[in-house]
Design an enzyme around this catalytic site. Structure first.
Site, PDB file in Angstrom:
ATOM      1  N   GLU A  77      52.466  46.945  72.320  1.00 32.03           N
ATOM      2  CA  GLU A  77      51.189  47.402  72.865  1.00 32.03           C
ATOM      3  C   GLU A  77      50.226  46.213  72.921  1.00 32.03           C
ATOM      4  O   GLU A  77      49.020  46.390  72.972  1.00 32.03           O
ATOM      5  CB  GLU A  77      50.622  48.582  72.086  1.00 32.03           C
ATOM      6  CG  GLU A  77      50.543  48.433  70.597  1.00 32.03           C
ATOM      7  CD  GLU A  77      50.066  49.705  69.919  1.00 32.03           C
ATOM      8  OE1 GLU A  77      48.965  50.162  70.232  1.00 32.03           O
ATOM      9  OE2 GLU A  77      50.801  50.235  69.070  1.00 32.03           O
ATOM     10  N   CYS A 107      52.544  52.763  69.136  1.00 25.26           N
ATOM     11  CA  CYS A 107      53.515  52.323  68.122  1.00 25.26           C
ATOM     12  C   CYS A 107      54.872  53.010  68.239  1.00 25.26           C
ATOM     13  O   CYS A 107      55.845  52.563  67.626  1.00 25.26           O
ATOM     14  CB  CYS A 107      52.958  52.568  66.729  1.00 25.26           C
ATOM     15  SG  CYS A 107      51.308  51.906  66.502  1.00 25.26           S
ATOM     16  N   HIS A 120      56.039  55.896  60.316  1.00 24.59           N
ATOM     17  CA  HIS A 120      55.169  54.864  60.898  1.00 24.59           C
ATOM     18  C   HIS A 120      54.048  54.616  59.878  1.00 24.59           C
ATOM     19  O   HIS A 120      53.424  55.563  59.389  1.00 24.59           O
ATOM     20  CB  HIS A 120      54.562  55.340  62.228  1.00 24.59           C
ATOM     21  CG  HIS A 120      53.450  54.446  62.687  1.00 24.59           C
ATOM     22  ND1 HIS A 120      53.644  53.107  62.921  1.00 24.59           N
ATOM     23  CD2 HIS A 120      52.123  54.687  62.903  1.00 24.59           C
ATOM     24  CE1 HIS A 120      52.492  52.562  63.296  1.00 24.59           C
ATOM     25  NE2 HIS A 120      51.562  53.502  63.282  1.00 24.59           N
ATOM     26  N   SER A 139      49.793  56.352  68.966  1.00 22.89           N
ATOM     27  CA  SER A 139      48.509  56.953  69.350  1.00 22.89           C
ATOM     28  C   SER A 139      48.544  57.333  70.817  1.00 22.89           C
ATOM     29  O   SER A 139      49.320  56.781  71.600  1.00 22.89           O
ATOM     30  CB  SER A 139      47.379  55.958  69.120  1.00 22.89           C
ATOM     31  OG  SER A 139      47.272  55.685  67.757  1.00 22.89           O
TER      32      SER A 139
HETATM   33  N1  CAA Z   1      38.487  52.203  45.567  1.00 21.74           N
HETATM   34  C1  CAA Z   1      39.516  53.039  45.887  1.00 21.74           C
HETATM   35  N2  CAA Z   1      39.611  53.643  47.108  1.00 21.74           N
HETATM   36  C2  CAA Z   1      38.658  53.387  48.031  1.00 21.74           C
HETATM   37  C3  CAA Z   1      37.574  52.536  47.751  1.00 21.74           C
HETATM   38  C4  CAA Z   1      37.519  51.922  46.463  1.00 21.74           C
HETATM   39  N3  CAA Z   1      36.533  51.107  46.142  1.00 21.74           N
HETATM   40  N4  CAA Z   1      36.790  52.476  48.850  1.00 21.74           N
HETATM   41  C5  CAA Z   1      37.361  53.275  49.786  1.00 21.74           C
HETATM   42  N5  CAA Z   1      38.491  53.823  49.287  1.00 21.74           N
HETATM   43  C6  CAA Z   1      39.402  54.715  49.945  1.00 21.74           C
HETATM   44  C7  CAA Z   1      38.732  55.809  50.741  1.00 21.74           C
HETATM   45  O1  CAA Z   1      38.419  56.930  49.917  1.00 21.74           O
HETATM   46  C8  CAA Z   1      39.778  56.109  51.788  1.00 21.74           C
HETATM   47  O2  CAA Z   1      40.807  56.891  51.225  1.00 21.74           O
HETATM   48  P1  CAA Z   1      40.969  58.443  51.630  1.00 21.74           P
HETATM   49  O3  CAA Z   1      41.140  58.477  53.131  1.00 21.74           O
HETATM   50  O4  CAA Z   1      42.219  58.862  50.916  1.00 21.74           O
HETATM   51  O5  CAA Z   1      39.727  59.115  51.171  1.00 21.74           O
HETATM   52  C9  CAA Z   1      40.391  54.735  52.064  1.00 21.74           C
HETATM   53  O6  CAA Z   1      40.089  53.935  50.929  1.00 21.74           O
HETATM   54  C10 CAA Z   1      39.823  54.036  53.304  1.00 21.74           C
HETATM   55  O7  CAA Z   1      38.441  53.958  53.142  1.00 21.74           O
HETATM   56  P2  CAA Z   1      37.467  54.394  54.330  1.00 21.74           P
HETATM   57  O8  CAA Z   1      37.908  55.723  54.880  1.00 21.74           O
HETATM   58  O9  CAA Z   1      36.069  54.265  53.872  1.00 21.74           O
HETATM   59  O10 CAA Z   1      37.816  53.254  55.374  1.00 21.74           O
HETATM   60  P3  CAA Z   1      37.202  52.974  56.783  1.00 21.74           P
HETATM   61  O11 CAA Z   1      36.397  54.115  57.270  1.00 21.74           O
HETATM   62  O12 CAA Z   1      36.558  51.654  56.756  1.00 21.74           O
HETATM   63  O13 CAA Z   1      38.479  52.832  57.731  1.00 21.74           O
HETATM   64  C11 CAA Z   1      40.424  53.551  58.898  1.00 21.74           C
HETATM   65  C12 CAA Z   1      39.738  53.430  57.534  1.00 21.74           C
HETATM   66  C13 CAA Z   1      39.732  54.666  59.688  1.00 21.74           C
HETATM   67  C14 CAA Z   1      41.886  53.896  58.695  1.00 21.74           C
HETATM   68  C15 CAA Z   1      40.280  52.210  59.675  1.00 21.74           C
HETATM   69  O14 CAA Z   1      40.922  51.190  58.963  1.00 21.74           O
HETATM   70  C16 CAA Z   1      40.833  52.264  61.079  1.00 21.74           C
HETATM   71  O15 CAA Z   1      40.158  52.662  62.016  1.00 21.74           O
HETATM   72  N6  CAA Z   1      42.110  51.821  61.263  1.00 21.74           N
HETATM   73  C17 CAA Z   1      42.741  51.768  62.592  1.00 21.74           C
HETATM   74  C18 CAA Z   1      43.241  53.110  63.047  1.00 21.74           C
HETATM   75  C19 CAA Z   1      44.416  53.587  62.220  1.00 21.74           C
HETATM   76  O16 CAA Z   1      45.157  52.823  61.633  1.00 21.74           O
HETATM   77  N7  CAA Z   1      44.622  54.919  62.216  1.00 21.74           N
HETATM   78  C20 CAA Z   1      45.772  55.499  61.556  1.00 21.74           C
HETATM   79  C21 CAA Z   1      46.366  56.638  62.362  1.00 21.74           C
HETATM   80  S1  CAA Z   1      46.653  56.104  64.054  1.00 21.74           S
HETATM   81  C22 CAA Z   1      48.122  55.240  63.977  1.00 21.74           C
HETATM   82  O17 CAA Z   1      48.870  55.349  63.044  1.00 21.74           O
HETATM   83  C23 CAA Z   1      48.465  54.338  65.141  1.00 21.74           C
HETATM   84  C24 CAA Z   1      48.229  52.924  64.723  1.00 21.74           C
HETATM   85  O18 CAA Z   1      49.133  52.275  64.232  1.00 21.74           O
HETATM   86  C25 CAA Z   1      46.924  52.321  64.937  1.00 21.74           C
END
Ligand code: CAA
Length: 447
Positions: free
Chosen positions: A83, A120, A244, A364
């Site tokens: 991708e 993916c 994945h 996705s």
């Molecule tokens: N100690 C322990 N845990 C902590 C922490 C700390 N200090 N701070 C945060 N966390 C935890 C949070 O609680 C959260 O866990 P939960 O979901 O279990 O509650 C985790 O760490 C991530 O924290 P945030 O949710 O605050 O993180 P974020 O909002 O900055 O971003 C994300 C997370 C949305 C996945 C972001 O990285 C993102 O957009 N990633 C790209 C999209 C993606 O990968 N999506 C996955 C599904 S799509 C897919 O699979 C296709 C692909 O390959 C892209």
């Protein structure tokens, strides 16, 4: 009927590494444990300035062909899943074949080449294409080369930046495979979703939280569809379940939902009932919201049971080892999860031949696919060869400072016209070698 599946594979990581808790988190003003505990990641592999999807894919394929003693005439098909393509017409497989032809006497002129796109999941779709081609009797005794290669980079300061990665997995699909046999039974969950996409742009537009919900919803649909052809599945059916893995925390969420689904109406659910009750049933609730809330409560309780945790530690955790050290490789990610599982089995002297793996792929946009694979007799020898190389390559990556990371990210940004000095010295690999007269990217092999 002869079996068809993955005979062999090789992994090629980007030559740089970004330490997430120690380098990235402090620079972003974030708690390192968000990465290590929350997302489950220690590091992201990154491409040096001379690396891209072609060099990494060609390097993985070259290594695979060398180890298996293959020549271009042995290959009847080259499919690239990516991708991160930079060319909307000419497929990346032609660039890869051009690279390989620099180091082999023969050529790939009679191999069918293509490029698959569905985020993916495209790597798994390429496996299907290869399987179908061989099964249809069109291969003339030749094998198929499937290459999943991506530079999974996000816009600077996008939340996805935490989950970047870069690397390639090259797989050889053939009859009587040494590693795993594929079967005709598979299930799909597919819908028109706008969770993650790249309309005319290099870096993705992502609705991160929604993308996680879509992953879980489509995976559930795919599992149900798989069960409609293969029969109800049970957690003990599979030695490992590679998913994945955009980041290990995502798999943590998917695994407990899959476990809940597959223990329903089994003795496991009955055994656990004393501790956490039976699973809520839809017919016992007036509305869906009440049912959903009860399910969430059950899943939280289930996660805390010793029985679930033992299953997770045995069946899921070992699939996440490589991902923790390299981040998301998009199309290669589920294939790294399979590799992690098999490496774990070899390291713990598990006799895996004849066992099943339950594989959950996802792309996705969105589509999930679930299928089972049967581990073949030659798996141990095959995985040992991969694992030695992989350990060396991961250990040899150049550890980026944050300033260097910023510069390398800029160098890979198509909208920025910047050049960065190489941080590593290429050796026995293909490298990007500048631009041709029609705007094509050129490559050469460095001894
Ligand atoms: N100690 C322990 N845990 C902590 C922490 C700390 N200090 N701070 C945060 N966390 C935890 C949070 O609680 C959260 O866990 P939960 O979901 O279990 O509650 C985790 O760490 C991530 O924290 P945030 O949710 O605050 O993180 P974020 O909002 O900055 O971003 C994300 C997370 C949305 C996945 C972001 O990285 C993102 O957009 N990633 C790209 C999209 C993606 O990968 N999506 C996955 C599904 S799509 C897919 O699979 C296709 C692909 O390959 C892209």
């Amino acid at each position: 009927m002869t079996s068809v599946g993955i005979d062999a594979f090789e992994i090629w990581t980007g030559n740089l590494v970004l330490d997430l808790p120690n380098t990235f988190a402090p620079a972003q003003g974030e708690d390192p444990e968000k990465y290590t505990k929350g997302l489950g990641l220690n590091a992201s592999s990154f491409p040096d300035s001379y690396e891209d999807i072609v060099t990494m894919g060609a390097n993985a394929a070259h290594r695979l062909m060398e180890r298996k003693g293959l020549t271009p005439e042995d290959i009847g098909r080259i499919d690239v899943a990516t991708e991160s393509s930079f060319d909307k017409s000419k497929p990346i497989s032609t660039y890869v074949a051009g690279c390989l032809e620099q180091v082999y006497e023969g050529d790939f002129h009679h191999a069918n080449k293509g490029e698959r796109k569905f985020a993916c999941i495209a790597g798994t779709q390429c496996l299907d294409d290869a399987y179908n081609w061989i099964r249809a009797g069109r291969s003339r005794g030749r094998a198929a080369l499937v290459i999943a290669t991506d530079t999974a980079l996000y816009e600077r300061d996008d939340p996805g930046e935490a989950t970047q990665g870069a690397g390639a997995v090259a797989m050889l699909i053939d009859e009587d495979p040494n590693l795993v046999e594929l079967s005709a039974e598979q299930g799909y969950g597919s819908a028109d979703e706008t969770d993650f996409l790249k309309p005319q742009q290099q870096f993705p537009s992502v609705d991160g939280k929604r993308s996680m919900q879509v992953y879980l919803a489509r995976m559930r649909e795919a599992l149900e569809d798989y069960e409609s052809v293969a029969g109800a599945s049970h957690p003990d059916d599979f030695a490992y379940v590679p998913f994945h893995t955009p980041f290990p925390g995502m798999v943590r969420k998917a695994a407990v939902l899959a476990y809940r689904h597959t223990i329903r109406d089994t003795p496991i659910e009955a055994d656990l009932a004393e501790e956490i009750g039976r699973q809520p049933r839809r017919e016992d609730f007036d509305d869906k919201a009440g049912y959903d809330e009860a399910i969430r409560g059950y899943v939280d309780d289930l996660k805390a049971t010793e029985r679930y945790q033992t299953w997770y530690e045995t069946t899921i955790e070992p699939t996440l080892t490589i991902s923790r050290e390299v981040g998301n490789w998009y199309t290669g990610s589920v294939h790294l999860a399979r590799a992690s599982a098999l490496i774990h089995a070899a390291e713990t002297d598990r006799d895996l031949a004849g066992s099943a793996l339950g594989v959950g792929s996802y792309g996705s946009g969105a589509q999930a696919e679930v299928h089972a694979e049967l581990v073949a007799d030659g798996w141990h020898e095959e995985i040992e060869a991969v694992s030695d190389h992989l350990d060396d390559q991961l250990a040899e990556r150049y550890d980026l400072t944050f300033t260097e990371y910023e510069a390398v990210h800029d160098a890979h940004n198509h909208d920025k016209d910047v050049e960065t000095a190489e941080l590593t010295t290429p050796s026995r690999e293909f490298v990007f070698d500048g631009w041709g007269r029609m705007g094509e990217r050129k490559y050469r092999y460095v001894e």
